[in-house]
Design an enzyme around this catalytic site. Structure first.
Site, PDB file in Angstrom:
ATOM      1  N   GLU A  17       0.817  -1.219   0.000  1.00 62.12           N
ATOM      2  CA  GLU A  17       0.000   0.000   0.000  1.00 62.12           C
ATOM      3  C   GLU A  17       0.842   1.257   0.000  1.00 62.12           C
ATOM      4  O   GLU A  17       0.457   2.264  -0.580  1.00 62.12           O
ATOM      5  CB  GLU A  17      -0.945   0.002   1.204  1.00 62.12           C
ATOM      6  CG  GLU A  17      -1.972   1.101   1.155  1.00 62.12           C
ATOM      7  CD  GLU A  17      -3.194   0.827   2.019  1.00 62.12           C
ATOM      8  OE1 GLU A  17      -3.829   1.792   2.456  1.00 62.12           O
ATOM      9  OE2 GLU A  17      -3.521  -0.353   2.245  1.00 62.12           O
ATOM     10  N   TYR A  30      -0.246  -3.149  14.041  1.00 59.74           N
ATOM     11  CA  TYR A  30      -1.175  -2.404  13.182  1.00 59.74           C
ATOM     12  C   TYR A  30      -2.100  -1.517  14.016  1.00 59.74           C
ATOM     13  O   TYR A  30      -2.775  -1.995  14.923  1.00 59.74           O
ATOM     14  CB  TYR A  30      -1.995  -3.391  12.358  1.00 59.74           C
ATOM     15  CG  TYR A  30      -2.856  -2.778  11.287  1.00 59.74           C
ATOM     16  CD1 TYR A  30      -2.292  -2.151  10.185  1.00 59.74           C
ATOM     17  CD2 TYR A  30      -4.245  -2.827  11.379  1.00 59.74           C
ATOM     18  CE1 TYR A  30      -3.081  -1.601   9.194  1.00 59.74           C
ATOM     19  CE2 TYR A  30      -5.048  -2.278  10.396  1.00 59.74           C
ATOM     20  CZ  TYR A  30      -4.456  -1.662   9.303  1.00 59.74           C
ATOM     21  OH  TYR A  30      -5.240  -1.122   8.318  1.00 59.74           O
ATOM     22  N   ASP A  55      -2.846  -3.034   3.206  1.00 59.00           N
ATOM     23  CA  ASP A  55      -3.284  -3.180   4.594  1.00 59.00           C
ATOM     24  C   ASP A  55      -4.326  -4.276   4.724  1.00 59.00           C
ATOM     25  O   ASP A  55      -5.216  -4.417   3.878  1.00 59.00           O
ATOM     26  CB  ASP A  55      -3.868  -1.857   5.109  1.00 59.00           C
ATOM     27  CG  ASP A  55      -2.778  -0.842   5.423  1.00 59.00           C
ATOM     28  OD1 ASP A  55      -1.595  -1.206   5.331  1.00 59.00           O
ATOM     29  OD2 ASP A  55      -3.119   0.306   5.745  1.00 59.00           O
TER      30      ASP A  55
END
Length: 760
Positions: free
Chosen positions: A20, A320, A116
């Site tokens: 990403e 994350y 992601d």
């Protein structure tokens, strides 16, 4: 010979990995041994790693569906595309072409999606692949941290791309439904009332929640209340109503009578001692972290997310950030010692080393598979930590996460609670104290400036043996205050009595921290607590998602629907008027909750995305008709006599997030001009923060106390005091202010489209 050539081609085929962001792509490329570097991709023996820059492809603008949509008119609404078009975003078209070129390389056998791990990440990659008309097989990398170990493990357990088809369908349905409702409603409101108005299924209910809170504050009538304290035997006792258990009364005469009748002796009727345990607050999800960072450091929700993103992507020391879970899964328990060893540095060395030497059990208080969806709670990674390479802001956020991680793994705090009950004049008086026997998890916070912090979390059931009134989730709320040894039946002489009084307080205005928490759990802020709405909001996690709430708050500031006064959030006149014009459906959290519930069902393969979109189109038709037939009006009450230098129309004065601005009332013009900026510079007279007004050499600081000072004079004074900023600091500050001035203006069309680039 042909057979040999075919076998040779197979042996030299490569896998294309699409990340990403460039930073994540670099980490993946390093682990995969991709040594060849170009401006758009990295390549090794078996892999090619390229990247998106957020979204490279998005839904087409209305104008690209027909000439009739180039001008804004109620007559052309609703816009309901039969065949959706994807377009390459102009600003990043070069990177899209580079990715497409890699997709069609003859030596690329398949494609690994490494964006992601979530609904919007899936959309980022799939739209690129769809626009490029890819036909090659897909695999999926699904990881929650970007450490070398996590990347290696992820590539060892790649999943088939088809496993995420339904997640992609849900992401597309989210984007298309927001486009249909947001753009149609925005155009309808703007055309109907000739004003820059926009609405959305998340931002409008959020604004309504702020308005409801202000209405509650405005209607609140303070009531005086009274209490009574007796000092007996050196101990302070508080009067307690024997019927209600309350420590206060709204009847002053009653309390004064109790005081007069109390006499000179307090008879101890009960002495109770009980051993209790206090457990650590839960691990962080993004919302809890944003709320605490706002309360403790004043960071906005967006600031906290950006800092977290750097700690995740650049430093790789935290997992994350965009997670809505506060639990871990059972398979992670075996990794906790390695994570403890990695963060055993600086102020955490002793505690982390001690915990790493002990056996770690996956207690249900922080390990629960059923409470983890896409991503687990935010915790440290196995990556070795270099505190000296972090900025001050990064250190603060890292400190929050690591201390919470260590606290959760630490034993409970054990303390002895003592309560004394006595009678005087026929009334009941109580006193209490605590003695900490084993500090347990609270030791993690001792000596670190946490002792007096009361964290605004609501950790229900945090104590074993019932609530004692001591900090559910407050590191410093449990005070070590022992009472002298006293036996039942003792009579203590009363040395003094004090009548206490106060007034009931209205609920507080929202701050960014409390607003983002309210978005996660809006049930308590609903005027009508319908059981179905409550259940639906509970199942979907409130308004928006953890990934989008910070952007929604920023959007409400940038469109001048709300403003800041100090740390408080207030709705503007424009925001109030918008709420009076928007259909009721769009103001209720129920709509976004129902949508999110159905999107989750689509992601799990339990519902059809086509059926969902069909119903969204019918809803949009009804919405437009309601706006078209509405009899409301809109009036600018912030119109100034300053004319726009570009189009000549009168400008509006608005309070932006960082100061006051003039913006053109014409949505197609878009001119804006900053007239004052809030700063951290302190007034030399009253020490309040000052505003910076004017331009160029004429810039000056102005304080609410009346003090005025030219920027040059301020800099000279600061230099003499030894606190002056150098030229580079001043230049950077002015550059930052200029960037804020050029932020997207309140263009209704742009705002409606903006949500397509968020994970709303």
């Amino acid at each position: 010979m042909e057979k040999y050539a075919y076998r040779r081609r197979i042996n030299f085929m490569k896998h294309l990995v699409i990340a990403e962001k460039p930073s994540v792509a670099r980490d993946i490329a390093r682990v995969l041994g991709c040594g060849k570097k170009t401006n758009n991709y990295m390549e090794g023996k078996d892999y090619i790693v390229t990247w998106a820059l957020g979204h490279l492809v998005t839904l087409a603008d209305p104008e690209q569906y027909g000439e009739q949509y180039k001008s804004w008119s109620l007559d052309t609404l609703p816009m309901l595309p039969k065949h959706w078009k994807l377009v390459v975003i102009r600003q990043t078209a070069g990177q899209y072409r580079a990715v497409k070129e890699q997709i069609f390389r003859k030596d690329v056998s398949d494609i690994i999606i490494a964006t992601d791990a979530g609904r919007e990440g899936e959309l980022v990659a799939r739209w690129i692949l769809d626009k490029a008309e890819n036909r090659k097989p897909l695999k999926r990398l699904w990881i929650s941290s970007v450490t070398d170990k996590a990347i290696r493990d992820g590539f060892a357990h790649l999943r088939p791309g088809k496993d995420y088809e339904n997640l992609y369908h849900a992401a597309v349905a989210r984007a298309q439904s927001d486009w249909v409702v947001g753009i149609n409603a925005t155009r309808a409101l703007t055309c109907k009332y000739n004003a820059q108005l926009s609405c959305g299924r998340v931002q409008t209910p959020t604004l309504a929640m702020i308005a409801a809170r202000e209405d509650e504050i405005r209607k609140f009538i303070p009531q005086p209340y009274y209490g009574l304290k007796l000092t007996a035997g050196g101990i302070t006792f508080a009067w307690t109503d024997s019927r209600s258990g309350s420590y206060r009364s709204f009847d002053r005469k009653r309390v004064e009578t109790i005081r007069q009748n109390a006499g000179r002796s307090l008879h101890i009727t009960e002495v109770r001692k009980k051993r209790k345990k206090s457990f650590s607050p839960a691990l962080y999800d993004l919302t809890a972290l944003q709320r605490e960072a706002n309360q403790k450091f004043g960071y906005s929700a967006k600031d906290t997310l950006n800092i977290m993103q750097r700690l995740y992507e650049n430093h790789k020391v935290l997992t994350y950030p965009r997670t809505d879970s506060r639990y871990l899964t059972t398979d992670m328990v075996g990794t906790l010692k390695e994570r403890l060893n990695a963060c055993a540095v600086g102020p955490y060395r002793r505690a982390a080393a001690r915990l790493a030497m002990q056996q770690i059990k996956g207690d249900s208080s922080f390990v629960n598979n059923s409470k983890v969806s896409d991503h687990h709670a935010i915790i440290p990674t196995e990556e070795y930590v270099r505190l000296d390479q972090m900025s001050s802001d990064e250190r603060k956020i890292y400190d929050l996460v690591v201390r919470r991680f260590l606290a959760v793994l630490s034993p409970a705090c054990e303390y002895e609670e003592t309560s004394l009950t006595g009678t005087a004049g026929g009334e009941t008086f109580r006193a209490g104290g605590n003695v900490i026997r084993e500090p347990g998890w609270r030791e993690i916070y001792s000596g670190a400036g946490w002792e007096d912090e009361l964290w605004a979390e609501e950790e229900d059931g945090n104590e074993e043996g019932g609530s004692s009134g001591f900090g559910h989730g407050a590191a410093g709320a449990l005070s070590d205050s022992s009472l002298p040894e006293i036996r039942e039946g003792t009579d203590l002489p009363v040395s003094s009595s004090t009548l206490t009084e106060g007034k009931t307080k209205p609920p507080a205005y929202f701050t960014e921290g409390t607003l983002i928490a309210a978005m996660e759990n809006p049930v308590k802020y609903l005027a009508r607590k319908d059981k179905d709405i409550v259940r639906t909001l509970g199942e979907t996690g409130g308004l928006g998602t953890v990934a989008t709430r910070a952007d929604i708050i920023e959007k409400l500031f940038n469109s001048f629907l709300m403003e800041k006064k100090g740390n408080e959030i207030h709705i503007t006149s424009k925001g109030k008027q918008l709420l009076s014009l928007v259909p009721d459906d769009l103001k209720s959290p129920e709509l976004t909750a129902q949508w999110e519930l159905r999107l989750q069902a689509i992601a799990r393969g339990r519902e059809s995305d086509r059926q969902f979109m069909s119903e969204i189109e019918e809803y949009t038709k009804m919405l437009i008709q309601e706006i078209r037939s509405s009899a409301g009006t809109f009036r600018h009450d912030n119109l100034t006599r300053h004319k726009c230098p570009q189009c000549g129309k009168y400008m509006l004065e608005v309070n932006g997030k960082h100061g006051k601005m003039l913006v053109c009332q014409d949505r197609e013009c878009g001119y804006r001009e900053t007239i004052s900026r809030r700063t951290n510079a302190r007034c030399p007279v009253c020490h309040k923060k000052m505003e910076l007004v004017g331009r160029g050499d004429g810039q000056r600081f102005v304080c609410s106390c009346g003090h005025k000072e030219k920027l040059s004079a301020f800099q000279d004074r600061r230099n003499k005091e030894g606190k002056g900023a150098n030229k580079r600091d001043v230049a950077n500050y002015m550059k930052k202010q200029a960037k804020e001035t050029e932020a997207p203006i309140n263009n209704a069309f742009a705002e409606a489209l903006a949500k397509l680039n968020t994970k709303d």
